[in-house]
Motif scaffolding. Sequence first.
Motif, mmCIF file in Angstrom:
data_model
loop_
_atom_site.group_PDB
_atom_site.id
_atom_site.type_symbol
_atom_site.label_atom_id
_atom_site.label_comp_id
_atom_site.label_asym_id
_atom_site.label_seq_id
_atom_site.Cartn_x
_atom_site.Cartn_y
_atom_site.Cartn_z
ATOM 1 N N TYR A 1 26.213 -3.307 5.202
ATOM 2 C CA TYR A 1 24.759 -3.216 4.999
ATOM 3 C C TYR A 1 24.216 -1.811 5.301
ATOM 4 O O TYR A 1 23.109 -1.479 4.901
ATOM 5 N N ASN A 2 25.018 -0.988 6.021
ATOM 6 C CA ASN A 2 24.601 0.406 6.251
ATOM 7 C C ASN A 2 24.437 1.165 4.940
ATOM 8 O O ASN A 2 23.780 2.211 4.893
ATOM 9 N N TYR A 3 25.070 0.666 3.880
ATOM 10 C CA TYR A 3 25.042 1.354 2.585
ATOM 11 C C TYR A 3 24.011 0.763 1.630
ATOM 12 O O TYR A 3 23.916 1.180 0.486
ATOM 13 N N LEU A 4 23.239 -0.222 2.122
ATOM 14 C CA LEU A 4 22.320 -0.917 1.227
ATOM 15 C C LEU A 4 20.854 -0.576 1.501
ATOM 16 O O LEU A 4 19.960 -1.369 1.229
ATOM 17 N N TYR A 5 20.619 0.624 2.038
ATOM 18 C CA TYR A 5 19.242 1.101 2.126
ATOM 19 C C TYR A 5 18.773 1.441 0.719
ATOM 20 O O TYR A 5 19.552 1.904 -0.123
ATOM 21 N N LEU A 6 17.491 1.219 0.452
ATOM 22 C CA LEU A 6 16.980 1.418 -0.911
ATOM 23 C C LEU A 6 17.130 2.867 -1.369
ATOM 24 O O LEU A 6 17.406 3.124 -2.537
ATOM 25 N N ALA A 7 16.995 3.801 -0.439
ATOM 26 C CA ALA A 7 17.158 5.217 -0.822
ATOM 27 C C ALA A 7 18.567 5.455 -1.387
ATOM 28 O O ALA A 7 18.755 6.219 -2.336
ATOM 29 N N ASN A 8 19.552 4.786 -0.798
ATOM 30 C CA ASN A 8 20.940 4.845 -1.282
ATOM 31 C C ASN A 8 21.064 4.266 -2.682
ATOM 32 O O ASN A 8 21.682 4.848 -3.566
ATOM 33 N N LEU A 9 20.489 3.058 -2.847
ATOM 34 C CA LEU A 9 20.668 2.312 -4.093
ATOM 35 C C LEU A 9 19.861 2.904 -5.241
ATOM 36 O O LEU A 9 20.189 2.713 -6.407
ATOM 37 N N ARG A 10 18.790 3.654 -4.894
ATOM 38 C CA ARG A 10 17.954 4.263 -5.939
ATOM 39 C C ARG A 10 18.375 5.705 -6.230
ATOM 40 O O ARG A 10 17.729 6.393 -7.021
ATOM 41 N N ALA A 11 19.420 6.158 -5.570
ATOM 42 C CA ALA A 11 19.844 7.546 -5.754
ATOM 43 C C ALA A 11 20.410 7.743 -7.164
ATOM 44 O O ALA A 11 20.683 6.766 -7.873
ATOM 45 N N ASN A 12 20.582 8.998 -7.558
ATOM 46 C CA ASN A 12 21.211 9.265 -8.857
ATOM 47 C C ASN A 12 22.682 8.882 -8.779
ATOM 48 O O ASN A 12 23.278 8.835 -7.703
ATOM 49 N N GLY B 1 0.850 -1.193 0.000
ATOM 50 C CA GLY B 1 0.000 0.000 0.000
ATOM 51 C C GLY B 1 0.881 1.236 0.000
ATOM 52 O O GLY B 1 1.774 1.380 -0.832
ATOM 53 N N ALA B 2 0.664 2.098 0.996
ATOM 54 C CA ALA B 2 1.455 3.336 1.070
ATOM 55 C C ALA B 2 2.711 3.166 1.927
ATOM 56 O O ALA B 2 3.476 4.105 2.096
ATOM 57 N N GLU B 3 2.914 1.955 2.484
ATOM 58 C CA GLU B 3 4.049 1.762 3.392
ATOM 59 C C GLU B 3 5.250 1.177 2.653
ATOM 60 O O GLU B 3 5.177 0.067 2.130
ATOM 61 N N PRO B 4 6.366 1.910 2.614
ATOM 62 C CA PRO B 4 7.538 1.397 1.893
ATOM 63 C C PRO B 4 8.410 0.497 2.779
ATOM 64 O O PRO B 4 8.432 0.631 4.000
ATOM 65 N N PHE B 5 9.112 -0.423 2.132
ATOM 66 C CA PHE B 5 10.219 -1.113 2.799
ATOM 67 C C PHE B 5 11.461 -0.252 2.571
ATOM 68 O O PHE B 5 11.613 0.366 1.524
ATOM 69 N N TYR B 6 12.370 -0.245 3.557
ATOM 70 C CA TYR B 6 13.495 0.691 3.503
ATOM 71 C C TYR B 6 14.830 0.074 3.081
ATOM 72 O O TYR B 6 15.710 0.773 2.617
ATOM 73 N N HIS B 7 14.977 -1.224 3.295
ATOM 74 C CA HIS B 7 16.294 -1.823 3.062
ATOM 75 C C HIS B 7 16.241 -2.850 1.934
ATOM 76 O O HIS B 7 15.197 -3.443 1.671
#
Length: 533
Positions: free
Chosen positions: A338-349, A53-59
Amino acid sequence: MYSQVEHPAGGYKKLFETVEELSSPVTAHVTGRIPTWLRGSLLRCGPGLFEVGAEPFYHLFDGQALLHKFDFKEGHVTYHRRFVRTDAYVRAMTEKRIVITEFGTYAYPDPCKNIFSRFFSYFKGVEVTDNALVNVYPVGEDYYACTETNFITRINPDTLETIKQVDLCKYVSVNGATAHPHVENDGTVYNIGNCFGKNFSLAYNIIRIPPLQADKEDPMNKAEVLVQFPCSDRFKPSYVHSFGLTPNYIVFVETPVKINLLKFLSSWSLWGANYMDCFESNETMGVWLHVAEKKKGRLLNIKYRTSAFNLFHHINTYEDNGFLIVDLCTWKGFEFVYNYLYLANLRANWDEVKRQAEKAPQPEARRYVLPLNIDKADTGKNLVTLPYTTATATLRSDETIWLEPEVIFSGPRHAFEFPQINYKKYGGRPYTYTYGLGLNHFVPDRLCKLNVKTKETWVWQEPDSYPSEPIFVSHPDALEEDDGVVLSIVISPGTGPKPAYLLILNAKDMSEVARAEVEVNIPVTFHGLFKRA
């Protein structure tokens, strides 16, 4: 080997997009020729649902488990995928929210319950995730999808249906087990997990599951603890992802990435933490290596030490003239990768992805050599006498053995990772070749073959193409170690109408043999296997 390819278009973001499962297999479009001898299925595991739904997974390790299968039959290829019906997935679908806390995502209590029922549900114990997104392996005639907790999920490798959840704790004394068991040619399975040892201090148990016997009883019922490795810290086990196995020895590498169990148990019940919050680094311990005799289940009383690194994957381990050769994919330093494998990190430009990777521990494939016969008269000397390696092992006056590695592959912010070998014939034995996924600042953008003796490399790479772990499949009549093919799932979001394909390479020179394209995107997969027909 590590070509400085740039990815400004950011096509790698497609690896982290939710997809739908398929109701039935789809036919792939083949170019080139599929070898006639290649019959069977490539099974792969990874996350396929990145939000509920509207809840994202982060890692990276939070998305819900999706099982993939490429089937090879008489030169034709089909592709199928289904979500694994874990408790985490089924309850999320039913309640339309994230119900079970994942690796890096906290599941909030049901907002519809009142404060009292929520408070009491906190004390019913930790609900551990069964999200089986990491690997698939056989036990007897059964196949299991797994993560790193105590839950594994039995699946049907033909239909990809979920059969049942299995709790390892009911069979053997472990709190969890790795997603990288060793499976011997006779079907014996070895794995490692942490446990409570003597006097409530922590330890690591090696578990052994025998092959299927004539009585056809589930081998799980005969699982046993073979040997217990001590823990460097009574209350904080190290994170363990894989281990080494040879015909006579078991090698366990204890790294400075620690799980704070007190934090794990308390924060879980009250403060809304997830698994990632419970990791910490021991900045002074370096790395401890432990060895046990496999047949006797006896610990060797030798203290091997070296400087700090993170370790996820063993490449291979073998014995040679009183030494153990241990080849590893390391990340230098004690900070948790694994500190560097958050999805926000991996989806960054791309520029931001690069900036983050500069700060992370740096990857290096290394060979360590562990001497098995120690003479106190050799204090201060390098004990390694093998002619073909520069790795050293120095006996110190405190009776520890200090190890310095031979570097077998190194490139700035370029990793040789997800290593695979001709495992059936060369697992635990002297070998020459390993295949790996090349990570460029954490972005998977090439496939590599490495000669561990000469350090020669071969590379497959195409612009805006993002492959997965290469799986080696030996030719049935192979005479040489590298006679066979390498299989990898590649996504190529920028080129043409077909966003993903299965790539088949000649394992000798990494040249393309064929590809089987599908009309759907395929998100990131971690590990898997080839099941011969």
